[in-house]
Structures are given as C-alpha cells and as structure tokens.
Design an enzyme around this catalytic site. Structure first.
Site: not given
Ligand code: GAR
Length: 196
Positions: A12-13, A65, A92, A107, A109, A141, A145
């Site tokens: 969760g950063s 899901r 997803i 989102n 990415h 959407t 991605d």
């Molecule tokens: C981040 O790098 C984010 O872009 C990626 O997961 C990490 C989460 O880090 N997301 C994906 O790959 C989505 N498919 P965080 O929990 O420290 O924010």
C-alpha cells in the site's frame, strides 16, 4: 467534496501517498480502503491513518468472481465513493463490475502503457533494452490496462539496472504521479499529465 475508496492487495505505498495527499484544499477525501487480502500490509497503515478499512478474501470464493465482486460492491455501496482508486490491486475485475462504476475507477500500472500491460513489466522493459520506463495512471475499462490514459511519469533505465532497482525507481515516480492525477481528476480535469 469527492469521496474516494482505494483498493489494495499489498503493502500500500501508493495508497499511503494518496491518503496523505487528501487534506487541505484537495477536492477529495478518503472514505474506505478495501483489500482482497486480509493480511495486506496497507490495511494496518490505513487504520493508523484513521481511514475505514475492510477486506474481502478472494480465496473464499474460488473461481466465482461474481460472488467476490458482489461482496466488494456491498462495501462500496456503504462507503458511496465517487472515485475508486486501484493501488496495487492485483485482481482482474469483470466487465460487469467495471460497468457498474464506469468512469469512476482509476488504476496505476508500472509501465508506460500501452507498453507492457499485465505482469512482469520491469523484466519486460529490461529484456527489450528500453531506455525509459515509468508508470501510467489510467481509467479502468473492461480491457485490461487499456483505458484512457490520465497521466504518465517517466524514469531512465540505467546501466546495471535489475528488476529491483528499476522497480524502486518506477515506484518513486508512481508516488509523485498518482496523487497529482487524483487531485486533477477529483477536480474534473481529465487532461493527460506528463511528469519527467
Ligand atoms: C505498484 O508498483 C503498482 O504500480 C503495481 O503494484 C505495485 C503496488 O505497490 N500494480 C500493478 O502491477 C497492477 N497490475 P504498493 O502496494 O506499494 O502501492
């Protein structure tokens, strides 16, 4: 004031940066942090920051899901968010779920979309010999991605980089990008933001 829910799966950063940003004259406030993993480290961080949290363990639902998402939606219906931010949310979402919240889901990415949707983005950038990497915030959407891009942040790929060093540089860029895009989006600005 716009109401924001944040969906996470891990540390969760990005979520922390979004929560920290929503003070003062920011046009939004957090109302819920929701995870598919009850053990996600970000839930405790959000709790310490006095934000409501909930978890719906996707493993309870097997391959169903729709049932998993129905329970996510139950929590969202209570929180009534105007905006839903996926921040390291690694499930997803079905088209039905995305449609229900159409135009309201963002989102982040870890690639310069449309390059490298899906997983292993940093390895794929290194394998391709890219000179630049980065992160994208886009509207969600039904296509994975691939929704409209709201902002990108670029970082260099440096000699000697491995996936860990590149991921750390991209993550720092994510932390600048996502709060900036959310602030603009909450204020009604859908113009693309580019950070170098
Ligand atoms: C981040 O790098 C984010 O872009 C990626 O997961 C990490 C989460 O880090 N997301 C994906 O790959 C989505 N498919 P965080 O929990 O420290 O924010």
């Amino acid at each position: 004031m716009k109401r924001v829910a944040i969906l996470i799966s891990g540390g969760g950063s990005n979520m922390v940066r979004l929560l920290e940003s929503m003070t003062g004259d920011h046009p939004a406030r957090p109302v819920l942090v929701l995870s598919n993993d009850p053990a996600a480290g970000g839930l405790a961080l959000a709790h310490h920051m006095r934000v409501a949290t909930a978890a719906v363990d996707h493993r309870r639902f097997g391959r169903d899901r729709a049932a998993f998402e129905a329970e996510l939606a139950d929590h969202l219906d209570v929180a009534q968010p105007d905006i839903i931010c996926l921040a390291g949310f690694m499930r997803i979402l079905t088209p039905a779920f995305v449609d229900r919240y159409a135009g309201r889901v963002l989102n982040i990415h870890p690639s310069l979309l449309p390059k490298y949707p899906g997983l292993r983005t940093h390895q794929r950038a290194l394998d391709a010999g890219d000179e630049q990497a980065g992160a994208t915030v886009h509207q969600v959407t039904a296509d994975l991605d691939a929704g409209p891009i709201l902002g990108q942040a670029r970082v260099p790929v440096l000699p000697g980089d491995d996936t860990a060093t590149l991921a750390a540089r991209v993550l720092a860029a994510e932390h600048r990008l996502y709060p900036a895009v959310l602030r603009r989006f909450a204020a009604g600005n859908r113009d693309r933001l580019d950070l170098d």
